[in-house]
Write an enzyme that holds these catalytic residues in place. Sequence first.
Site, PDB file in Angstrom:
ATOM      1  N   ARG A 147       0.854  -1.190   0.000  1.00  0.00           N
ATOM      2  CA  ARG A 147       0.000   0.000   0.000  1.00  0.00           C
ATOM      3  C   ARG A 147       0.887   1.235   0.000  1.00  0.00           C
ATOM      4  NH1 ARG A 147      -3.725   2.141   4.949  1.00  0.00           N
ATOM      5  NH2 ARG A 147      -1.724   3.102   5.506  1.00  0.00           N
ATOM      6  N   TYR A 159      -2.904  11.393   6.572  1.00  0.00           N
ATOM      7  CA  TYR A 159      -3.160  10.023   7.021  1.00  0.00           C
ATOM      8  C   TYR A 159      -2.144   9.047   6.412  1.00  0.00           C
ATOM      9  CZ  TYR A 159      -4.495   5.290   6.831  1.00  0.00           C
ATOM     10  OH  TYR A 159      -4.418   3.938   6.903  1.00  0.00           O
ATOM     11  N   ASP A 210      -5.119   3.947  -0.227  1.00  0.00           N
ATOM     12  CA  ASP A 210      -6.270   4.168   0.647  1.00  0.00           C
ATOM     13  C   ASP A 210      -6.641   5.645   0.630  1.00  0.00           C
ATOM     14  OD1 ASP A 210      -6.987   2.958   4.048  1.00  0.00           O
ATOM     15  OD2 ASP A 210      -8.186   4.125   2.624  1.00  0.00           O
ATOM     16  N   HIS A 212      -9.142   6.770   2.176  1.00  0.00           N
ATOM     17  CA  HIS A 212      -9.587   6.937   3.573  1.00  0.00           C
ATOM     18  C   HIS A 212     -10.828   7.817   3.706  1.00  0.00           C
ATOM     19  CE1 HIS A 212      -8.504   6.639   7.938  1.00  0.00           C
ATOM     20  NE2 HIS A 212      -7.979   5.520   7.479  1.00  0.00           N
ATOM     21  N   GLU A 236      -8.870   2.132  -2.177  1.00  0.00           N
ATOM     22  CA  GLU A 236      -9.663   1.789  -0.985  1.00  0.00           C
ATOM     23  C   GLU A 236     -10.396   3.004  -0.427  1.00  0.00           C
ATOM     24  OE1 GLU A 236      -7.255   0.162   2.121  1.00  0.00           O
ATOM     25  OE2 GLU A 236      -8.803   0.376   3.629  1.00  0.00           O
ATOM     26  N   GLU A 262     -13.967  -1.422   5.850  1.00  0.00           N
ATOM     27  CA  GLU A 262     -13.318  -1.638   7.153  1.00  0.00           C
ATOM     28  C   GLU A 262     -14.122  -1.022   8.295  1.00  0.00           C
ATOM     29  OE1 GLU A 262      -9.574   0.333   6.299  1.00  0.00           O
ATOM     30  OE2 GLU A 262     -10.039   1.770   7.868  1.00  0.00           O
ATOM     31  N   ARG A 283     -13.885  -5.363   3.033  1.00  0.00           N
ATOM     32  CA  ARG A 283     -12.740  -5.097   3.909  1.00  0.00           C
ATOM     33  C   ARG A 283     -13.000  -5.330   5.399  1.00  0.00           C
ATOM     34  NH1 ARG A 283      -8.305  -4.397   4.378  1.00  0.00           N
ATOM     35  NH2 ARG A 283      -7.737  -2.217   4.706  1.00  0.00           N
ATOM     36  N   GLU A 339      -4.513  -7.660   4.804  1.00  0.00           N
ATOM     37  CA  GLU A 339      -3.682  -6.546   5.273  1.00  0.00           C
ATOM     38  C   GLU A 339      -2.908  -7.002   6.498  1.00  0.00           C
ATOM     39  OE1 GLU A 339      -5.884  -3.125   6.434  1.00  0.00           O
ATOM     40  OE2 GLU A 339      -4.130  -1.841   6.550  1.00  0.00           O
ATOM     41  N   TRP A 402     -11.693  11.767   8.393  1.00  0.00           N
ATOM     42  CA  TRP A 402     -10.245  11.494   8.583  1.00  0.00           C
ATOM     43  C   TRP A 402      -9.855  10.227   7.856  1.00  0.00           C
ATOM     44  CZ3 TRP A 402      -7.864   7.321  11.263  1.00  0.00           C
ATOM     45  CH2 TRP A 402      -6.461   7.449  11.302  1.00  0.00           C
TER      46      TRP A 402
HETATM   47  C1  CS2 Z   1      -6.593   2.030   7.531  1.00  0.00           C
HETATM   48  C2  CS2 Z   1      -6.591   1.803   9.021  1.00  0.00           C
HETATM   49  O1  CS2 Z   1      -5.369   0.018   7.410  1.00  0.00           O
HETATM   50  C3  CS2 Z   1      -6.213   0.729   6.825  1.00  0.00           C
HETATM   51  O2  CS2 Z   1      -6.750   0.464   5.747  1.00  0.00           O
HETATM   52  O3  CS2 Z   1      -7.801   2.515   7.026  1.00  0.00           O
HETATM   53  O4  CS2 Z   1      -5.257   1.845   9.443  1.00  0.00           O
HETATM   54  C4  CS2 Z   1      -7.404   2.796   9.842  1.00  0.00           C
HETATM   55  O5  CS2 Z   1      -6.891   4.096   9.650  1.00  0.00           O
HETATM   56  C5  CS2 Z   1      -7.289   2.420  11.310  1.00  0.00           C
HETATM   57  O6  CS2 Z   1      -7.668   1.083  11.469  1.00  0.00           O
HETATM   58  C6  CS2 Z   1      -8.168   3.309  12.181  1.00  0.00           C
HETATM   59  O7  CS2 Z   1      -8.121   2.851  13.500  1.00  0.00           O
HETATM   60 MG    MG Z   2      -8.287   1.660   5.182  1.00  0.00          MG
END
Ligand code: CS2
Ligand code: MG
Length: 402
Positions: A147, A159, A210, A212, A236, A262, A283, A339, A402
């Site tokens: 990634r 991020y 990502d 995000h 992602e 996620e 995810r 991941e 975020w």
């Molecule tokens: C991120 C995560 O790994 C990922 O894909 O989106 O690291 C996410 O930021 C954290 O799990 C938040 O706690």
């Molecule tokens: Mg993520």
Amino acid sequence: MKIVDAKVVVTSPGRNFVTLRITTDEGITGLGDATLNGRELAVVSYLLDHVVPLLIGRDPHRIEDTWQYLYRGAYWRRGPVTMAAIAAVDVALWDIKAKAAGLPLYQLLGGASRDRVRAYGHASGRDVPELFDSIRARQAEGYQAIRVQTGVPGLAKVYGVHRDGESAAEGRHPRPVVEDWDTAAYLRHIPGVFEAVRGEFGPELPLLHDAHHRLTPVQAARLGKALEPYDLFWLEDCTPAENQEGLRLVRRQTSTPLAIGEVFNSVFDYQTLVGEQLIDYVRSAVTHFGGVTPLRKLFDYAAQYQIKSAVHGPEDISPVGMAAAIHLDLAIHNFGIQEYSGHTALTDEVFRHAYTFTDGHLHPGEAPGIGVELDEELAAAHPYRPAYLPVNRLADGTVHDW
Ligand code: CS2
Ligand code: MG
């Protein structure tokens, strides 16, 4: 067999983890991960005050019934706190059942469908040279899928970008730190980053990115199209997907593969995304989706639409949650990728695990159960510390995803 005790262990060997230990009258115990990054104590209370009293005396072999009892019996359904609590019970019961059978969990899930589980790791850099070094470091560790996250000119902290070798800082600050964001600057910058990465590392290395949750659907469509020449493994969380229909616009505009979920904790969060094949990877993590029981059902549902698994696995998923995921990854047919950020050495001491990471692939090991032992004495030496995830603000101060 009867459940005679259930306890919640909160420990912070570098970051907070919440673990449920269930004990039976035959002395077999099971572990479940209940870690919800930044809201850990809400799950602790849900477990201790509302779930544990209901577990004592139950037959631990009745996993499906216990899951339905906790899900439907709560009346107030779904949500990350509820589903993390139920997940911890579910995984602990699978751990017990597999230990009682003397088998690694994956054998109870249909046995191995592959020899090993492909992982992807995180590379990041404040600029392209730093990013290249990070990609090379992941390759040296054996990762065969990576990634890519970078800084954005004009933004101080973005991020997913932190010094190589440092644990991810997210979820460890005593108060929410404020990060800044500028979507236009990000959209201008990212295609050039992937052009540089492809130029340096060639066309074959599977690259993931990502976004995000930060883009609108039309911005996500624009980024997906701009990245098509760089043949990403996936883009992602390109847009907040509570509005599942928003992905219709993105899907119409780009062939870049999409991964989402996620932050989802129920199959209903995916109904349009899966039913209309708007994504390519689901995810959700065992820990946040209610456990192995429902996540296996989600993967079977997704398989009908040629969608694959991609279980969430950053550092804030504990080794207990990671182990359960790897057992599931080994067993299901429509496995995509796992991941895996790894954990600190201290975390691996607190949670001794049978799973291994070799040549970019994971294997759950052959230990009975999920293959994790929790050192409660060492865990107690590292007590909980209040920690929050960052908050994003635009230049004018508006809060942004975020
Ligand atoms: C991120 C995560 O790994 C990922 O894909 O989106 O690291 C996410 O930021 C954290 O799990 C938040 O706690
Ligand atoms: Mg993520």
